[in-house]
Design an enzyme around this catalytic site. Sequence first.
Site, PDB file in Angstrom:
ATOM      1  N   TYR A 119      -2.166  -7.763 -10.878  1.00 20.38           N
ATOM      2  CA  TYR A 119      -1.045  -7.724  -9.941  1.00 20.38           C
ATOM      3  C   TYR A 119       0.115  -8.578 -10.454  1.00 20.38           C
ATOM      4  O   TYR A 119       1.234  -8.081 -10.636  1.00 20.38           O
ATOM      5  CB  TYR A 119      -1.469  -8.248  -8.567  1.00 20.38           C
ATOM      6  CG  TYR A 119      -2.516  -7.444  -7.851  1.00 20.38           C
ATOM      7  CD1 TYR A 119      -2.186  -6.665  -6.752  1.00 20.38           C
ATOM      8  CD2 TYR A 119      -3.853  -7.493  -8.239  1.00 20.38           C
ATOM      9  CE1 TYR A 119      -3.149  -5.941  -6.062  1.00 20.38           C
ATOM     10  CE2 TYR A 119      -4.826  -6.771  -7.562  1.00 20.38           C
ATOM     11  CZ  TYR A 119      -4.473  -5.996  -6.474  1.00 20.38           C
ATOM     12  OH  TYR A 119      -5.427  -5.276  -5.805  1.00 20.38           O
ATOM     13  N   GLU A 130       0.828  -1.212   0.000  1.00 22.54           N
ATOM     14  CA  GLU A 130       0.000   0.000   0.000  1.00 22.54           C
ATOM     15  C   GLU A 130       0.862   1.261   0.000  1.00 22.54           C
ATOM     16  O   GLU A 130       0.500   2.269  -0.615  1.00 22.54           O
ATOM     17  CB  GLU A 130      -0.951  -0.007   1.194  1.00 22.54           C
ATOM     18  CG  GLU A 130      -1.887  -1.205   1.263  1.00 22.54           C
ATOM     19  CD  GLU A 130      -2.637  -1.477  -0.034  1.00 22.54           C
ATOM     20  OE1 GLU A 130      -2.927  -0.533  -0.789  1.00 22.54           O
ATOM     21  OE2 GLU A 130      -2.918  -2.658  -0.300  1.00 22.54           O
TER      22      GLU A 130
END
Length: 649
Positions: A414, A321
Amino acid sequence: MKLVILVLLCQMLYCVDVDKNTFSNYKDVKTMHLHIEWLLNLDEKVIDGCVEYSFKVSANRLSEIHLDIYKMNILVVYYPDNGQVLKWHVESDKVQTEEQGDKLVIELGQMYKLGDTIKLRIKYQIGEDARALSFMDPEQTDDKKAPYLFSQCEANNCRSMIPLQDTPSIKFTYSATVITQSPLINVFMSGNRLLNQKFTLINDYKKGQIANIFQFELNIKIPAYLIAIVAGTVQEKSTGRRTAVISESKNIEKYQKELDELDNYLGYLENYIGEYKWGSYKIVILPASFPFGGMENPLLTFANPTIIVGDKSGVSVAVHEIAHSWFGNTVTCNNWSNMWINEGFCVFLERKGLKQLFGDINLVHVNSQVGNNEMNALIKEFNSSPDDFVKSYASLHPKTLDHNADDSFSTIPYERGFQLLYYLEKQINETRFQQLLKAWLAEYEYQSADESDFYRFMILWLKLNLDTEEYQNIKKSIDNVYTKWVYDYGQPPIQETFENPASKEVLELVNSWIEGDGTKPQNYQIFDGFKSNQKQLFLSTLQEKSKDVTVAIMTSLEDAYHISDLTDAELLFRWYNLSIVTTYAKDNTNLLKIKKFVGLVGRMKMVNPIYKALDKQTATQWYQENKAFYHPLTRQSIENIIKGKTISK
């Protein structure tokens, strides 16, 4: 070579600079700034809102502004300068109303020209139908003292919270004033908090009660999906010079201890990619119903408590993050068909940071192997669908027209995105690729881009920085695979195994268990010394080979490792899923453990595979029992899973 380039450019035209998941006329008029005013009534689960917009016209003639909305009550639209009320109407389609929402059409009452600025104000009301919001009763919280509210706007769910241009193509600054009708409620948003002040309510509702007013601003432009709010009995504790953790009081000491190296994680990524420009970095540990592992809201990362394991093995989510501060928040995909521009780049940077954190590239490659296993399983699953839209989800450019963009979200952007960048790095070399990424960030800072933008930038950078022969050789190697990597539905054109010493003994142990068919391998106890990601690889590889995993093997595995008694949710959900697939979980004891797990964890990555593995009757029953606990996005996801099931005979 000319033909290859022509094909590449033709395919890129499909997605260039177009967002197919917004009803707004964002090409004609662009949001420059939002000011949000919210009155939170968390007891009644209602928010009264008012938003003031600053728009800039980018068309020659503009008479209407179109905004995205989802199940909200629009009260009035007017010019704030003179109070003139404007006509508006909602254009809707029965299917799209549920899938993506509706178009709010505002008639401006006059013609605006290129370069003009427009200020509008909209008053509206939202409640539990807002797909971005989770309203929680006090008994659903850890502290159990007051209601709780949190948002999740990615992908295009901010339109259920605010009427706006809900597209990552548009970036704007924002400010907010939030009033709560309870003195217990604390509020944070994805911006800098300027003011927290108590005052006495004078309206008829709760007259005389002390309430709170909070003010926020963010002067860096962001897309709509990065607006975020959390409101509850939450507090903040420092974890370093620039970082902090936020949560309810019950577990905040534990969370603070687990995340006490946040400053270091930030430094690891800065060492590779450059200065962190957002100021502070705060992470909110939300209730377990939060549907994701983490969400990269600027200055206010949201995270699921499943990342708090006790041994810091879950902190890779925090590193991921933080990495979004550069890839995703600074340079953003311009539509949800290019989500890998956010996530693939972010995973690449995350693993550069984990290399410093682990001090061992082999352990980083274990993460890549776990991701590779799960990516390959999803590619196979998506390609087995008769629906061409679902098949496209196996690519880096999924089809999203007339579909909820959330449906296409998976580990594909991803891991497939990461592997493309990993391949490019190997062609260009590690040092130069790092320089290229820094240049990419500088060129597209605070802008939105797609894969064609990246391809053109990369090729031009290589041409300017390499000699002619080397440039031509590298360009050829890239052109041979780039389009296939992005658009093909099958496996990536170059298969990377990421084999390494840290994973070799894991894979050997898996094979020993399968060959023994229930007999414990001689070296079975080495499992206890594995890192968490090695254990994840162990379980994901067993999942990959599940046809060879018998009930006898599962019984012996549980006897040896007591996996169902572990506290690491990353291991539990994989074990529980394997237990269902192999029929080991047919007895009530095992099923009850799994049922308890899906009632305590709302993270879609962890509950969705379990609901997929269950028969329709059991899945339906468990879902109905836990529906009130789940976030709206998790509900939507599980409902889609159940709808796709057939009744077992």
